[in-house]
Scaffold this motif. Structure first.
Motif, PDB file in Angstrom:
ATOM      1  N   ALA A  62       2.951   3.651 -19.439  1.00 21.81           N
ATOM      2  CA  ALA A  62       1.568   3.170 -19.306  1.00 21.81           C
ATOM      3  C   ALA A  62       0.813   3.201 -20.628  1.00 21.81           C
ATOM      4  O   ALA A  62      -0.416   3.337 -20.637  1.00 21.81           O
ATOM      5  N   HIS A  90       1.492   8.857  -5.501  1.00 24.19           N
ATOM      6  CA  HIS A  90       0.622   9.103  -6.649  1.00 24.19           C
ATOM      7  C   HIS A  90       0.225  10.561  -6.638  1.00 24.19           C
ATOM      8  O   HIS A  90      -0.303  11.071  -5.648  1.00 24.19           O
ATOM      9  N   TYR A 141      -3.996   1.050  -3.101  1.00 16.69           N
ATOM     10  CA  TYR A 141      -3.896   0.965  -4.558  1.00 16.69           C
ATOM     11  C   TYR A 141      -2.456   1.222  -5.003  1.00 16.69           C
ATOM     12  O   TYR A 141      -1.957   0.595  -5.946  1.00 16.69           O
ATOM     13  N   CYS A 182       0.067  -1.144  -7.314  1.00 12.97           N
ATOM     14  CA  CYS A 182       0.799  -0.659  -8.495  1.00 12.97           C
ATOM     15  C   CYS A 182       2.301  -0.853  -8.316  1.00 12.97           C
ATOM     16  O   CYS A 182       3.008  -1.226  -9.270  1.00 12.97           O
ATOM     17  N   LEU A 231       4.756  -2.962 -10.759  1.00 14.85           N
ATOM     18  CA  LEU A 231       5.916  -2.326 -11.389  1.00 14.85           C
ATOM     19  C   LEU A 231       7.210  -3.070 -11.053  1.00 14.85           C
ATOM     20  O   LEU A 231       8.160  -3.056 -11.844  1.00 14.85           O
ATOM     21  N   TYR A 248      -7.420   1.995 -12.188  1.00 11.35           N
ATOM     22  CA  TYR A 248      -6.013   2.233 -11.878  1.00 11.35           C
ATOM     23  C   TYR A 248      -5.116   1.153 -12.471  1.00 11.35           C
ATOM     24  O   TYR A 248      -3.937   1.401 -12.736  1.00 11.35           O
ATOM     25  N   ILE A 249      -5.680  -0.041 -12.662  1.00 10.19           N
ATOM     26  CA  ILE A 249      -4.950  -1.100 -13.351  1.00 10.19           C
ATOM     27  C   ILE A 249      -5.894  -1.792 -14.325  1.00 10.19           C
ATOM     28  O   ILE A 249      -7.119  -1.682 -14.206  1.00 10.19           O
ATOM     29  N   VAL A 300      -0.452  -1.353 -14.990  1.00 11.24           N
ATOM     30  CA  VAL A 300      -0.755  -0.083 -14.331  1.00 11.24           C
ATOM     31  C   VAL A 300      -1.087   0.952 -15.387  1.00 11.24           C
ATOM     32  O   VAL A 300      -0.403   1.051 -16.414  1.00 11.24           O
ATOM     33  N   THR A 301      -2.144   1.729 -15.173  1.00 13.97           N
ATOM     34  CA  THR A 301      -2.584   2.704 -16.185  1.00 13.97           C
ATOM     35  C   THR A 301      -1.978   4.089 -15.974  1.00 13.97           C
ATOM     36  O   THR A 301      -2.303   5.012 -16.718  1.00 13.97           O
ATOM     37  N   THR A 302      -1.115   4.229 -14.975  1.00 12.18           N
ATOM     38  CA  THR A 302      -0.500   5.522 -14.673  1.00 12.18           C
ATOM     39  C   THR A 302       0.995   5.464 -14.953  1.00 12.18           C
ATOM     40  O   THR A 302       1.661   4.501 -14.536  1.00 12.18           O
TER      41      THR A 302
END
Length: 527
Positions: A298, A370, A389, A393, A397, A416-417, A427-429
């Motif tokens: 990420a 998550h 959410y 994601c 992915l 979150y994105i 995706v930020t995770t």
């Protein structure tokens, strides 16, 4: 010019004032109405808004005084047989005024008695019934009536001359739950909302460290006993209180206060120091090897990922090597399995713990969990994703386009994105596939397994002392909290390493969270 809505906002407080200056509900209703009517009539004369409250209570006091004078004959009849030794013998320039004050004090003191004494006082002295008649009405032996009457007189004479100063310093708790249940917080409120009123909070606080009875709680909270009795019935129904022998009550859950954080600060790092360097070496080794697993990062730096690796490693170690008990949750009145948890910490002292929140979209091919980690110094806590959410994601992915456009927009708004200028979604995770997570677990075992015997001994010794801070009847709750410390001591390692410069501080506003694939997919997705 004052707004009449201001008076409306004081209706409940005026009624409470009236209750404390009258004996019956009818008198309280009448007095409160007189106070409010007088205030409405006189309001146009008040020019300075800042003086409203003292002005209102001045009207309340004067109205109550006039009200008591009007009711004098009736009270004189009520108290015809009331023993004189229940009254003070203070001298006053105005005998009538002194008598009114004594009646007021007596009514307040009677209201502070629990029902088993209060009802008998009223029936005997105010309604004029004999002990035999009271016995017949209440279906209680006459000897018990006589004894309670005597005890009530003693309490009125000796125990209730002054309000406890704690009534002037009410506490404020934050009450939540942990465990499982079917709640959404709106249509289906969390159980904690049903016990979160101010009086319930104070009852729960005073019943935490030691058992308390109704009359003691009335004095501590500064309200008539019948309000205490009403709240206690609800708290028992909601399983927030436990009734002990002799009519006393205990809080049924842990209330965090600063004493727990102080103990952690005084003993936590000191306990772990003999193993600290080896743990730090292990964490650096895990980070070096985990960086090459090829998982979706990420865009995070290795410095920030170091904290994620450590959180994941200690959580895995907890599942493999922790032998501390974690009692099952009992089923609650609503069918859920959960416990209340209270908090009145000031924030000046930190407990040891790695806060973890998880949400899973199980059943969906390639589904993910998550997990968000909290309590790490220098890192913000990200709320766990809702399942929709996570679905978005997971689609991104896998290289698919999410179809739920409304949820996509909400996920972008909550961070979150990210939507790039070319329209692609990121995706930020960080995310691990099942295979990558299994490989990470193997790396963790390689570095941490040799240290776990010594680490476990240190944690067990620390917890032996820590558990003494909890009330004995909350042993199961204490075990659950202490079991979390096995992984939570990771935060002690982190803060020590930051202080001595062994690791870099994380980026500002950085989150420590991860998506881990839980449901199998065909084929296994590649980030």
């Amino acid at each position: 010019m004052m707004n009449y809505n201001t008076i409306e906002s004081y209706v409940e407080r005026v009624y409470g004032f009236a209750v404390n200056h009258t004996f019956t509900r009818d008198e309280a209703d009448e007095l409160s109405q007189e106070i409010l009517i007088t205030a409405v009539r006189e309001l146009p004369r008040l020019k300075d808004r800042s003086k409203f409250e003292p002005w209102l209570w001045g009207i309340a006091g004067n109205t109550a005084k006039s009200f008591r004078r009007r009711m004098g004959k009736q009270r004189a009849m009520y108290s015809y047989n009331m023993p004189e030794d229940l009254f003070r013998s203070e001298q006053c320039n105005d005998p009538e005024e002194n008598q009114e004050e004594e009646y007021d004090r007596l009514r307040t003191n009677i209201a502070m008695l629990s029902a088993i004494y209060r009802d008998i006082i009223i029936l005997h002295y105010y309604d004029g019934l004999s002990t035999k008649q009271i016995s017949d009405r209440l279906n209680i032996p006459e000897g018990t009536i006589t004894w309670r009457l005597s005890e009530a007189r003693k309490k009125l004479k000796k125990e209730y001359n002054n309000m406890n100063e704690t009534a002037l310093r009410p506490v404020k708790l934050r009450i939540d739950i942990y465990g499982s249940g079917d709640y959404d917080g709106e249509i289906i409120p969390f159980p904690s909302e049903k016990i979160d009123d101010a009086l319930s909070q104070n009852i729960l606080y005073y019943c935490y460290e030691k058992p308390c009875g109704i009359e003691e709680l009335a004095q501590l909270c500064g309200v008539p006993a019948y309000y205490i009795e009403d709240r206690i019935r609800n708290l028992l129904k909601r399983e927030a209180l436990l009734e002990t022998s002799k009519g006393k009550y205990r809080t049924s859950f842990i209330i965090w206060s600063d004493k727990y954080g102080i103990y952690c600060e005084e003993h936590g790092e000191k306990a772990l120091l003999p193993l600290m360097n080896q743990l730090l070496e292990a964490l650096h080794g895990i980070a070096r090897e985990a960086a090459g697993l090829g998982f979706y990062k990420a865009g995070k730096s290795e410095t920030d990922l170091f904290y994620l690796y450590g959180s994941m490693a200690f959580c895995h170690a907890s599942t493999r090597y922790c032998t501390l008990p974690y009692p099952d949750y009992v089923q609650r009145y609503d069918g859920g399995r959960w416990c209340y948890i209270g908090n009145m910490e000031t924030g000046q002292h930190r407990r040891i713990g790695l806060g973890i929140q998880c949400c899973t979209n199980n059943g969906i091919p390639g589904g993910y969990t998550h997990t968000s980690y909290g309590g790490i110094h220098g890192m913000a806590f990200r709320p766990m994703m809702r399942d929709y959410y996570i679905n978005i994601c997971a689609d991104i992915l896998r290289g698919a386009s999410p179809k739920d456009t409304e949820s996509v927009a909400n996920a972008i708004r909550e961070g979150y994105i990210i939507k790039k200028q070319d329209g692609t979604l990121l995706v930020t995770t960080p995310a691990f596939t099942r295979k990558q997570k299994a490989a990470f677990n193997s790396i963790t075992d390689k570095y941490l397994a040799p240290l776990m015997p010594a680490y476990s001994e240190i944690i067990n010794d620390f917890i032996a002392g820590y558990k003494k801070l909890f009330p004995p009847h909350l042993n199961d709750d204490a075990d659950r909290m202490c079991q979390n410390m096995f992984q939570g001591f990771y935060t002690v390692v982190v803060e020590h390493a930051q202080r001595i410069g062994a690791i870099k501080m994380p980026s500002p506003h950085c989150f420590c969270d991860v998506l881990i694939q839980t449901a199998p997919a065909d084929p296994d997705p590649l980030p």
